[in-house]
Motif scaffolding. Structure first.
Motif, PDB file in Angstrom:
ATOM      1  N   SER A  57     -29.126 -63.451 -53.557  1.00  9.40           N
ATOM      2  CA  SER A  57     -28.692 -62.770 -52.339  1.00  9.40           C
ATOM      3  C   SER A  57     -28.172 -61.381 -52.683  1.00  9.40           C
ATOM      4  O   SER A  57     -27.894 -61.070 -53.850  1.00  9.40           O
ATOM      5  CB  SER A  57     -27.597 -63.579 -51.641  1.00  9.40           C
ATOM      6  OG  SER A  57     -26.486 -63.740 -52.507  1.00  9.40           O
ATOM      7  N   HIS A  58     -28.054 -60.551 -51.668  1.00  8.96           N
ATOM      8  CA  HIS A  58     -27.616 -59.172 -51.873  1.00  8.96           C
ATOM      9  C   HIS A  58     -26.279 -59.122 -52.605  1.00  8.96           C
ATOM     10  O   HIS A  58     -25.338 -59.820 -52.248  1.00  8.96           O
ATOM     11  CB  HIS A  58     -27.501 -58.473 -50.521  1.00  8.96           C
ATOM     12  CG  HIS A  58     -26.865 -57.119 -50.592  1.00  8.96           C
ATOM     13  ND1 HIS A  58     -27.429 -56.074 -51.287  1.00  8.96           N
ATOM     14  CD2 HIS A  58     -25.695 -56.657 -50.079  1.00  8.96           C
ATOM     15  CE1 HIS A  58     -26.650 -55.016 -51.188  1.00  8.96           C
ATOM     16  NE2 HIS A  58     -25.597 -55.338 -50.464  1.00  8.96           N
TER      17      HIS A  58
ATOM     18  N   ALA B 173     -28.706 -60.379 -58.622  1.00 11.06           N
ATOM     19  CA  ALA B 173     -29.209 -59.165 -57.970  1.00 11.06           C
ATOM     20  C   ALA B 173     -28.687 -57.932 -58.705  1.00 11.06           C
ATOM     21  O   ALA B 173     -29.436 -56.993 -59.000  1.00 11.06           O
ATOM     22  CB  ALA B 173     -28.782 -59.133 -56.499  1.00 11.06           C
TER      23      ALA B 173
ATOM     24  N   LYS C 171     -32.316 -48.517 -55.298  1.00  7.33           N
ATOM     25  CA  LYS C 171     -31.264 -49.419 -54.828  1.00  7.33           C
ATOM     26  C   LYS C 171     -29.985 -49.258 -55.645  1.00  7.33           C
ATOM     27  O   LYS C 171     -29.044 -50.006 -55.489  1.00  7.33           O
ATOM     28  CB  LYS C 171     -31.751 -50.869 -54.928  1.00  7.33           C
ATOM     29  CG  LYS C 171     -33.015 -51.149 -54.114  1.00  7.33           C
ATOM     30  CD  LYS C 171     -33.555 -52.525 -54.416  1.00  7.33           C
ATOM     31  CE  LYS C 171     -34.888 -52.747 -53.712  1.00  7.33           C
ATOM     32  NZ  LYS C 171     -35.496 -54.042 -54.057  1.00  7.33           N
TER      33      LYS C 171
ATOM     34  N   GLU D  91     -36.696 -52.209 -45.839  1.00  9.74           N
ATOM     35  CA  GLU D  91     -36.406 -53.583 -46.248  1.00  9.74           C
ATOM     36  C   GLU D  91     -35.030 -53.685 -46.917  1.00  9.74           C
ATOM     37  O   GLU D  91     -34.296 -54.646 -46.714  1.00  9.74           O
ATOM     38  CB  GLU D  91     -37.489 -54.089 -47.203  1.00  9.74           C
ATOM     39  CG  GLU D  91     -38.768 -54.540 -46.507  1.00  9.74           C
ATOM     40  CD  GLU D  91     -38.589 -55.833 -45.710  1.00  9.74           C
ATOM     41  OE1 GLU D  91     -37.456 -56.347 -45.595  1.00  9.74           O
ATOM     42  OE2 GLU D  91     -39.592 -56.337 -45.186  1.00  9.74           O
ATOM     43  N   GLU D  92     -34.695 -52.678 -47.738  1.00  7.07           N
ATOM     44  CA  GLU D  92     -33.374 -52.683 -48.382  1.00  7.07           C
ATOM     45  C   GLU D  92     -32.272 -52.540 -47.330  1.00  7.07           C
ATOM     46  O   GLU D  92     -31.235 -53.222 -47.406  1.00  7.07           O
ATOM     47  CB  GLU D  92     -33.288 -51.544 -49.402  1.00  7.07           C
ATOM     48  CG  GLU D  92     -31.945 -51.428 -50.103  1.00  7.07           C
ATOM     49  CD  GLU D  92     -31.618 -52.570 -51.026  1.00  7.07           C
ATOM     50  OE1 GLU D  92     -30.472 -52.616 -51.525  1.00  7.07           O
ATOM     51  OE2 GLU D  92     -32.485 -53.445 -51.257  1.00  7.07           O
TER      52      GLU D  92
ATOM     53  N   TYR E 191     -32.464 -53.482 -44.208  1.00  2.22           N
ATOM     54  CA  TYR E 191     -32.447 -54.755 -43.480  1.00  2.22           C
ATOM     55  C   TYR E 191     -31.698 -55.809 -44.287  1.00  2.22           C
ATOM     56  O   TYR E 191     -30.864 -56.548 -43.769  1.00  2.22           O
ATOM     57  CB  TYR E 191     -33.885 -55.191 -43.214  1.00  2.22           C
ATOM     58  CG  TYR E 191     -34.030 -56.511 -42.494  1.00  2.22           C
ATOM     59  CD1 TYR E 191     -33.944 -56.594 -41.110  1.00  2.22           C
ATOM     60  CD2 TYR E 191     -34.263 -57.687 -43.214  1.00  2.22           C
ATOM     61  CE1 TYR E 191     -34.085 -57.807 -40.445  1.00  2.22           C
ATOM     62  CE2 TYR E 191     -34.401 -58.905 -42.568  1.00  2.22           C
ATOM     63  CZ  TYR E 191     -34.326 -58.960 -41.183  1.00  2.22           C
ATOM     64  OH  TYR E 191     -34.458 -60.159 -40.533  1.00  2.22           O
ATOM     65  N   ARG E 192     -31.981 -55.859 -45.587  1.00  2.81           N
ATOM     66  CA  ARG E 192     -31.366 -56.859 -46.464  1.00  2.81           C
ATOM     67  C   ARG E 192     -29.859 -56.664 -46.547  1.00  2.81           C
ATOM     68  O   ARG E 192     -29.095 -57.633 -46.618  1.00  2.81           O
ATOM     69  CB  ARG E 192     -31.996 -56.766 -47.853  1.00  2.81           C
ATOM     70  CG  ARG E 192     -31.717 -57.946 -48.757  1.00  2.81           C
ATOM     71  CD  ARG E 192     -32.599 -57.893 -50.002  1.00  2.81           C
ATOM     72  NE  ARG E 192     -32.223 -56.792 -50.858  1.00  2.81           N
ATOM     73  CZ  ARG E 192     -31.280 -56.860 -51.789  1.00  2.81           C
ATOM     74  NH1 ARG E 192     -30.612 -57.984 -51.969  1.00  2.81           N
ATOM     75  NH2 ARG E 192     -30.994 -55.831 -52.551  1.00  2.81           N
ATOM     76  N   THR E 193     -29.420 -55.404 -46.538  1.00  2.00           N
ATOM     77  CA  THR E 193     -27.985 -55.101 -46.640  1.00  2.00           C
ATOM     78  C   THR E 193     -27.334 -54.896 -45.271  1.00  2.00           C
ATOM     79  O   THR E 193     -26.190 -54.480 -45.186  1.00  2.00           O
ATOM     80  CB  THR E 193     -27.772 -53.850 -47.507  1.00  2.00           C
ATOM     81  OG1 THR E 193     -28.484 -52.743 -46.937  1.00  2.00           O
ATOM     82  CG2 THR E 193     -28.271 -54.081 -48.923  1.00  2.00           C
ATOM     83  N   ARG E 194     -28.118 -55.144 -44.203  1.00  8.49           N
ATOM     84  CA  ARG E 194     -27.640 -55.028 -42.812  1.00  8.49           C
ATOM     85  C   ARG E 194     -27.100 -53.628 -42.520  1.00  8.49           C
ATOM     86  O   ARG E 194     -26.082 -53.454 -41.853  1.00  8.49           O
ATOM     87  CB  ARG E 194     -26.590 -56.093 -42.508  1.00  8.49           C
ATOM     88  CG  ARG E 194     -27.049 -57.515 -42.789  1.00  8.49           C
ATOM     89  CD  ARG E 194     -26.082 -58.548 -42.250  1.00  8.49           C
ATOM     90  NE  ARG E 194     -26.013 -58.528 -40.790  1.00  8.49           N
ATOM     91  CZ  ARG E 194     -26.891 -59.111 -39.980  1.00  8.49           C
ATOM     92  NH1 ARG E 194     -27.921 -59.778 -40.499  1.00  8.49           N
ATOM     93  NH2 ARG E 194     -26.762 -59.033 -38.678  1.00  8.49           N
TER      94      ARG E 194
ATOM     95  N   LYS F  16     -41.025 -62.203 -39.840  1.00 10.71           N
ATOM     96  CA  LYS F  16     -39.658 -62.036 -39.318  1.00 10.71           C
ATOM     97  C   LYS F  16     -39.508 -62.763 -37.976  1.00 10.71           C
ATOM     98  O   LYS F  16     -38.455 -63.355 -37.694  1.00 10.71           O
ATOM     99  CB  LYS F  16     -39.324 -60.546 -39.202  1.00 10.71           C
ATOM    100  CG  LYS F  16     -39.238 -59.854 -40.575  1.00 10.71           C
ATOM    101  CD  LYS F  16     -38.657 -58.468 -40.494  1.00 10.71           C
ATOM    102  CE  LYS F  16     -38.621 -57.807 -41.872  1.00 10.71           C
ATOM    103  NZ  LYS F  16     -37.719 -58.488 -42.825  1.00 10.71           N
TER     104      LYS F  16
END
Length: 834
Positions: A138-139, A144, A359, A654-655, A657-660, A723
């Motif tokens: 997970s993030h 990670a 990232k 995508e990054e 989205y993954r990290t909101r 999604k």
């Protein structure tokens, strides 16, 4: 709060695989580890002659799977695992640095690859791989972060190695600049003792200090990166030194504004700076580094300009010539304030931050985390190492003026309001500097004559090497008799003599010739099982690889020397009072260096030209000014291409989205909506895709679904449907999820597996098994699908069919743990579900 791994808990699945749930979660809960590795990593184990570096060992299971696998010829693995995992893992017994499957900890120095695995680097046959532990992380979790750290170090190492093994671009510029590399920067040693100096880079925080720099420029010795020349002109700041190091053509485009400062500033150029900048500079110039790459008498012991960035080089030069206190402005090594460059740059105007997919993050001077990339990270680490080295020998103060610049060891942050400059005006210091680097024309001509002689000698040498290589290549096919396969003495002896002549002629320059373009010699690094007992084909291949590489490298290098010699002779001609602009114009035009006309005019003020020669001179100046005034050039187009690269934009999306990160997604949406696009449909799909992700994160999932379904481009539509599928599953709308899965099956047969799972979940076991059967008919080696089918057959009391399915699995892989476990049920009298 930082998450730490719980390494006290290890579990064993029903197939005998022992793993840590905190590392691998439920990855190995339903299927044996071997089955999963075979399913998801099979392409790795089909490659010959390759090095895969795997981050994470999956509780030691992936490492042991590779260790016991039958590997193709010269396939190698290195697993990098955290030391505390190695210490606690029952599947691992410590580091291993031997054989074709190795295990190291997170402190692994990639430089060790050069010991016996360098051939993979030279031939570009090396890749970093994510283990299941990384893929499922997970993030901001342990694995990670672990991958980010290793990836940054690997990228930095491999980039440096690729550059060092592909030195051609630097060595060509060294030869092209030779005619202008007359005065060494070493002449200025000690010139700035007791002085305050400032290094100006092109980072965003330059905007914070630009007014202060302008206000105090009379007391600051200013070193500016060439790329900020346009901003300096706009602000009315005159740097004492411009520094340029990059050899690439686009460096001329984004730095040519320095030519406006030729009468006021000194240019400090690395030996490998872009030659069009160096040759058209008409003011005082000093160079860093050596004039020649080959071994020669009379080494200069000049001050170097170490990278990786121009600001690293500028700092080293400022320290080397005596600066006592160094201020840093616009040297950020991160995307300060969400930007990559100062506000006056083309990068800022084109929002080029959207062209990066990094990232990585670093702490800034205010304690906040800021995005960065591998190149900036490498520059920061190199600068910290240099500063630590300087401080061992001298007492120097390093002060960064950027509040959002990356925080560095031994560099203090001070806002400009807290700085006092007590030293005298720099005028006398800079007059002394100017005096030290004066070079009379007579001395310049002596140097140029020496260069001409040296290049002529080396040209003869490398052409001879190319001839020897060509002669050897003609003989190699004759070395073995085609009928008897016996060694033929005469050609073998001639080749041996040629090789001896080659080695004598190369002398101490072997590494130089290989690194000029290592790709030329790539085949010489092919793996040989037993070098002391090579078969005939291997002998021929190795000889051919060596002499082919030699021919290519010496031939290419000869061409570069020839052009360098041409430029030396052009420079000598430019110094000559009898030279004519009409003759010179042709050479200037050929090299795209019409600005040299200004230098000729400056040197020959007492020469009276006739109308024709005057016209040629004015034509050169006019055409140069036309080209010089253009702002839409190669560098601009590169930036446009970069910020409209959909693959990079997708990675950023995508990054985010993954990290909101909704703010980032909104920025991407605005950027994508306004960017130029050759493919309007592709742009529209991406814009919808990013918009939908933003809506989903903000909680309006129904609106998000509607927008996801507007995406038409196949690549993005597949991801958008994925999604939508996740949304429908979270909403427990399984009938709607089934329809989405049905659509996804049109993109990949692999979606038939979750489609079957969904049918099973909805109670339609028969249809689910039918779908699995269809999938297996298309992919007969899909062991995991057969095992799932067998499990369902057992649950449906179809014992005969289940046994048949399991036998098919065992035929494919006799050691499959899952099949053995299920088959054991039947061997112990299992007759099905009661």
């Amino acid at each position: 709060m930082e998450h730490k791994l719980n390494l006290d808990q290890w579990v064993e699945n029903k197939f005998g695989d022992v793993y840590c749930p905190d590392i691998n979660h439920l990855t190995f809960d339903k299927l044996p580890a071997d089955t999963l590795f075979e399913r998801d990593y099979a392409p790795l184990f089909e490659r010959e002659d390759y090095l895969f570096i795997v981050v994470g060992s999956d509780s030691g299971l992936f490492y042991n799977y590779a260790k016991h696998a039958e590997l193709p010829k010269n396939l190698n693995f290195i697993f990098i695992e955290k030391q505390n995992v190695i210490d606690h893992c029952p599947n691992l017994e410590g580091e291993v640095w031997e054989g074709r499957v190795r295990l190291v900890n997170e402190q692994f120095n990639f430089g060790r690859l050069l010991e016996d695995l360098n051939g993979f680097i030279v031939r570009r046959r090396i890749m970093l791989i994510k283990s299941f532990a990384v893929l499922d992380a997970s993030h901001d979790s342990v694995y990670a972060r672990f991958f980010k750290e290793v990836d940054a170090r690997f990228t930095s190492f491999i980039s440096a190695e690729f550059n060092s093994q592909s030195a051609k671009v630097f060595e060509v510029e060294r030869l092209y600049n030779l005619a202008h590399n007359l005065v060494t920067v070493r002449r200025l040693e000690g010139s700035l003792e007791g002085c305050d100096a400032i290094i100006i880079g092109g980072g965003p925080t330059l905007d914070e200090s630009i007014k202060w720099i302008k206000q105090h420029q009379s007391k600051l010795v200013i070193f500016a990166a060439a790329r900020v020349a346009r901003r300096m002109a706009a602000e009315g700041i005159v740097p004492d030194f411009f520094v340029t190091v990059d050899p690439f053509p686009w460096s001329y485009d984004n730095s040519k504004a320095i030519l406006n400062f030729s009468e006021q500033s000194i240019l400090v150029s690395s030996f490998h700076a872009q030659h069009r900048l160096v040759s058209q500079w008409r003011g005082p110039l000093v160079f860093a580094g050596e004039r020649f790459i080959w071994k020669h008498e009379g080494y200069l012991n000049n001050i170097t300009a170490p990278g990786p960035t121009v600001t690293n080089a500028a700092m080293h030069i400022a320290v080397s010539i005596g600066a006592t206190r160094l201020f840093l402005a616009g040297i950020d090594f991160c995307f300060a304030g969400g930007k990559t460059h100062e506000s006056g740059s083309q990068e800022a105007q084109l929002s080029d931050i959207y062209g990066y997919e990094s990232k990585l993050k670093v702490e800034d001077n205010l304690g906040n985390m800021s995005e960065t990339n591998n190149a900036f990270m490498g520059g920061m680490e190199a600068m910290q190492a240099s500063i630590a080295s300087y401080l061992q020998y001298r007492d120097i103060a390093f002060i960064n003026l950027g509040s959002q610049s990356a925080k560095m060891k031994n560099v203090r942050y001070l806002p400009t309001t807290e700085i006092q400059l007590l030293g005298p005006d720099k005028t006398i210091t800079m007059l002394n500097v100017q005096e030290k680097i004066q070079l009379p024309t007579s001395e310049a001509l002596v140097l140029l004559a020496g260069f001409e002689k040296e290049l002529t000698l080396q040209l003869k040498r490398f052409k001879k090497l190319s001839e020897f290589a060509n002669d050897a290549l003609k003989l190699i096919p004759k070395i073995y008799d085609k009928k008897t396969d016996q060694l033929r003495a005469k050609p073998a002896t001639r080749i041996s003599k040629l090789k001896k002549k080659v080695l004598n002629l190369i002398a101490e320059d072997g590494d130089m010739l290989v690194n000029y373009q290592a790709a030329f010699f790539a085949d010489t690094f092919k793996h040989i099982e037993d070098e002391t007992n090579m078969v005939h084909t291997e002998v021929v291949e190795q000889l051919d690889a060596f002499f082919t590489g030699l021919k290519k490298s010496s031939g290419d290098f000869s061409n570069s020397i020839e052009k360098g010699l041409q430029r030396v002779r052009l420079r000598i001609n430019e110094f000559d009072n009898t030279s004519k602009p009409c003759q010179l114009y042709k050479d200037w035009l050929e090299w795209q260096e019409l600005g040299r006309a200004y230098d000729w005019k400056k040197r020959h003020t007492d020469v009276v030209l006739d109308a024709k020669q005057t016209e040629c001179l004015q034509k050169a100046i006019h055409e140069f000014e036309e080209e010089f005034s253009q702002t839409d050039h190669k560098h601009t187009q590169m930036l446009r291409d970069m910020v409209s690269n959909v693959a990079t934009l997708y990675q950023r999306a995508e990054e985010a989205y993954r990290t909101r990160n909704v703010t980032e997604l909104r920025g991407l949406y605005d950027h994508a909506s306004s960017m130029e696009a050759k493919d309007v449909s592709q742009k529209a799909s991406f814009v919808h895709f990013v918009q939908a992700m933003g809506e989903e994160l903000e909680g309006d999932v129904e609106e998000a679904v509607d927008i996801y379904l507007k995406v038409e481009m196949p690549f993005f539509r597949r991801i958008a449907l994925n999604k939508v599928l996740n949304i429908k599953i979270k909403q427990e709308k399984y009938d709607e999820a089934l329809l989405v899965l049905e659509a996804l099956c049109g993109y990949s047969l692999d979606f038939m597996l979750p489609y079957a799972d969904m049918l099973n979940l909805l109670g339609n076991r028969a249809a689910a098994m039918e779908v699995l059967g269809m999938y297996i008919s298309q992919k007969p080696k899909a062991i995991d699908a057969r095992i799932k089918l067998a499990q369902w057959q057992i649950e449906a009391n179809q014992t005969a069919q289940a046994q048949q399915t399991l036998n098919q699995v065992i035929d494919l892989n006799p050691e499959n743990k899952a099949a053995a476990h299920l088959m054991s049920l039947f061997n112990h009298g299992y007759k099905g579900v009661e």
